[in-house]
Write a protein that holds these residues in place. Structure first.
Motif, mmCIF file in Angstrom:
data_model
loop_
_atom_site.group_PDB
_atom_site.id
_atom_site.type_symbol
_atom_site.label_atom_id
_atom_site.label_comp_id
_atom_site.label_asym_id
_atom_site.label_seq_id
_atom_site.Cartn_x
_atom_site.Cartn_y
_atom_site.Cartn_z
ATOM 1 N N ASP A 108 1.079 -0.809 0.582
ATOM 2 C CA ASP A 108 -0.103 0.013 0.145
ATOM 3 C C ASP A 108 0.745 1.400 0.181
ATOM 4 O OD1 ASP A 108 -2.070 -1.737 -0.013
ATOM 5 O OD2 ASP A 108 -2.350 -0.882 2.661
ATOM 6 N N ALA A 109 2.166 0.614 0.895
ATOM 7 C CA ALA A 109 2.786 3.059 0.825
ATOM 8 C C ALA A 109 3.653 2.921 -0.403
ATOM 9 C CB ALA A 109 3.885 2.740 2.228
ATOM 10 N N ALA A 110 3.973 1.544 -0.923
ATOM 11 C CA ALA A 110 4.714 1.554 -1.969
ATOM 12 C C ALA A 110 3.417 1.960 -3.464
ATOM 13 C CB ALA A 110 4.949 0.143 -2.648
ATOM 14 N N VAL A 111 2.782 1.933 -3.247
ATOM 15 C CA VAL A 111 1.413 2.289 -4.659
ATOM 16 C C VAL A 111 1.308 4.114 -3.984
ATOM 17 C CG1 VAL A 111 -1.037 2.342 -4.971
ATOM 18 C CG2 VAL A 111 0.372 0.652 -4.978
ATOM 19 N N ALA A 112 1.125 4.422 -2.371
ATOM 20 C CA ALA A 112 0.556 5.997 -2.615
ATOM 21 C C ALA A 112 1.813 6.662 -2.176
ATOM 22 C CB ALA A 112 0.891 5.483 -0.422
ATOM 23 N N LEU A 113 3.815 5.960 -2.563
ATOM 24 C CA LEU A 113 4.510 6.892 -2.751
ATOM 25 C C LEU A 113 4.398 7.318 -4.244
ATOM 26 C CD1 LEU A 113 7.119 4.963 -0.732
ATOM 27 C CD2 LEU A 113 6.738 7.507 -0.299
ATOM 28 N N ALA A 114 4.028 6.264 -5.177
ATOM 29 C CA ALA A 114 4.427 6.075 -6.407
ATOM 30 C C ALA A 114 3.393 7.455 -6.533
ATOM 31 C CB ALA A 114 4.065 5.179 -7.354
ATOM 32 N N LEU A 115 2.472 7.442 -6.291
ATOM 33 C CA LEU A 115 0.465 8.428 -6.608
ATOM 34 C C LEU A 115 1.182 9.555 -6.218
ATOM 35 C CD1 LEU A 115 -2.648 7.047 -6.122
ATOM 36 C CD2 LEU A 115 -1.654 7.732 -7.727
ATOM 37 N N ASP A 116 2.180 9.666 -4.972
ATOM 38 C CA ASP A 116 2.782 10.766 -4.614
ATOM 39 C C ASP A 116 3.326 11.905 -5.258
ATOM 40 O OD1 ASP A 116 2.742 13.806 -2.695
ATOM 41 O OD2 ASP A 116 3.241 12.212 -0.772
ATOM 42 N N ALA A 117 4.764 10.925 -5.044
ATOM 43 C CA ALA A 117 5.542 11.074 -6.593
ATOM 44 C C ALA A 117 4.973 11.595 -7.771
ATOM 45 C CB ALA A 117 6.614 10.777 -6.198
ATOM 46 N N MET A 118 4.657 11.092 -8.262
ATOM 47 C CA MET A 118 4.526 11.152 -9.762
ATOM 48 C C MET A 118 3.275 12.633 -9.799
ATOM 49 S SD MET A 118 4.324 7.547 -10.982
ATOM 50 C CE MET A 118 4.008 8.563 -13.399
ATOM 51 N N ARG A 119 2.193 12.255 -9.187
ATOM 52 C CA ARG A 119 1.096 13.584 -8.827
ATOM 53 C C ARG A 119 1.287 14.787 -8.246
ATOM 54 N NH1 ARG A 119 -3.505 12.131 -10.165
ATOM 55 N NH2 ARG A 119 -3.752 14.642 -10.634
ATOM 56 N N GLY A 120 2.130 14.933 -7.211
ATOM 57 C CA GLY A 120 2.917 15.538 -6.584
ATOM 58 C C GLY A 120 1.407 16.477 -5.217
ATOM 59 N N PHE A 121 0.820 15.310 -5.236
ATOM 60 C CA PHE A 121 -0.519 15.557 -3.792
ATOM 61 C C PHE A 121 0.623 16.205 -2.688
ATOM 62 C CE2 PHE A 121 -2.571 12.655 -5.586
ATOM 63 C CZ PHE A 121 -3.290 12.721 -6.716
ATOM 64 N N SER A 122 1.941 15.580 -2.414
ATOM 65 C CA SER A 122 2.249 16.586 -1.161
ATOM 66 C C SER A 122 3.091 18.052 -1.329
ATOM 67 C CB SER A 122 4.275 15.795 -0.245
ATOM 68 O OG SER A 122 3.158 14.244 0.453
ATOM 69 N N ALA A 123 3.805 18.057 -2.464
ATOM 70 C CA ALA A 123 3.737 19.578 -2.433
ATOM 71 C C ALA A 123 3.141 20.400 -3.414
ATOM 72 C CB ALA A 123 4.563 18.990 -4.140
#
Length: 325
Positions: A108-123
């Motif tokens: 789950d965390a790997a997918v979340a990291l992929a989504l966040d890094a590629m979509r820039g959600f945290s940024a």
């Protein structure tokens, strides 16, 4: 139970440490080289048969001389790169870990990291909080799509397969590299990490192999991903050349990264902290209440089974021959 038959290292989950102290009369052993010559070893070393530790605390092989009756090292965690299981096996000491129970949470965390890094959600969250979306501001930059992207998984074990299964639901095409090709999967096999990186948009590291001196993902593999490529690492920090990773992220040679692990934890390179295209986690991929409880349960199951039957429930591969002999 006789005090000192079981020893526990510092830094274990508090309720697991409490159970070990109360139910098994297990004294606390300093982690790492601090254990050598410690009061605990002086007082209980001659009688200790089992050490309960974690991958973070590890086990010093030099301790074997001070623990002549040691027969088992039980690790809280799936990784055991800080425990020389092969050397312990040669000394007749078996090692267990806690596989399977953390698979879902890490995937789950790997997918979340992929989504966040590629979509820039945290940024984007930081941008909104800083007033970037206020009237008169500039548009937030466009991001990259995870759905239907090409994903390479380095290490198609339990966790790697769970990641692949999740990403298939996103319509991603999955390929992989392992030490050897697997006959029970239909994903295309890449002959090397470099071949894998050359053909994907996202490289997910779920492998525990590699060392800082010889990482599986070096500068060449990272350059093969290119400015539009992304890296997610939920394996081990040593699997990736961290210096090359920082260089490429700073210079724009890599599109972004989602990192749960680092080469010298808890040290995180300063340069990574300033980059909006990098998501940083404090090695928490398996850090849920449910998973930690399951890990503690499995440690205790290994302990009880060893004490009662002289076998482990989840021996690591290097220990399996010792247990079965």
């Amino acid at each position: 139970m006789t005090p000192g038959r079981v020893l526990r290292t510092t830094g274990l989950k508090p309720d697991l440490a409490a159970t070990l102290a109360q139910r098994y009369a297990a004294p606390e052993l300093p982690a790492g080289r601090a254990a050598l010559g410690s009061d605990t070893v002086a007082a209980f070393g001659a009688d200790a048969e089992i050490v309960v530790t974690s991958n973070r605390a590890g086990f010093e092989t030099d301790l074997l001389d001070s623990l002549p009756r040691l027969r088992a090292v039980l690790s809280f965690g799936v990784g055991y790169d800080t425990i020389d299981a092969a050397a312990l096996a040669e000394a007749g000491v078996v090692v267990s870990n806690t596989p399977d129970v953390l698979t879902d949470c890490v995937a789950d965390a790997a997918v979340a990291l992929a989504l966040d890094a590629m979509r820039g959600f945290s940024a984007a969250d930081r941008w909104v909080r800083a007033g970037g979306w206020d009237p008169g501001g500039v548009e937030f930059p466009l991001t990259r799509r995870l759905s239907r992207s090409r994903v390479g998984i380095l290490g198609l074990g339990r966790i790697g397969r769970a990641i692949a299964h999740r990403l298939e639901a996103f319509g991603c095409s999955v390929s992989y590299h392992n030490r050897r090709e697997l006959m029970d999967v239909s994903y295309p096999y890449a002959a090397s990490p470099l071949d894998l990186a050359r053909g994907v948009d996202l490289l997910v590291v779920a492998a525990a192999g590699g060392t800082a001196a010889s990482p599986l993902v070096g500068r060449e593999e990272l350059e093969a991903l290119g400015p539009g490529g992304f890296l997610v690492n939920v394996g081990r920090g040593s699997v990736v050349d961290e210096e090359a990773l920082v260089d490429l992220l700073v210079d724009g040679g890599l599109g972004g990264a989602g990192l749960d692990v680092f080469a010298s934890e808890p040290h995180v390179p300063t340069a990574l902290r300033t980059l909006d295209n990098v998501v940083l986690l404090p090695h928490m991929a398996s850090g849920t209440v449910e998973t930690r409880a399951d890990m503690a349960r499995l440690v205790l199951e290994n302990l009880d089974t060893w004490l009662g039957e002289g076998r482990l429930v989840t021996p690591v591969p290097e220990s399996d021959a010792v247990v079965r002999s």
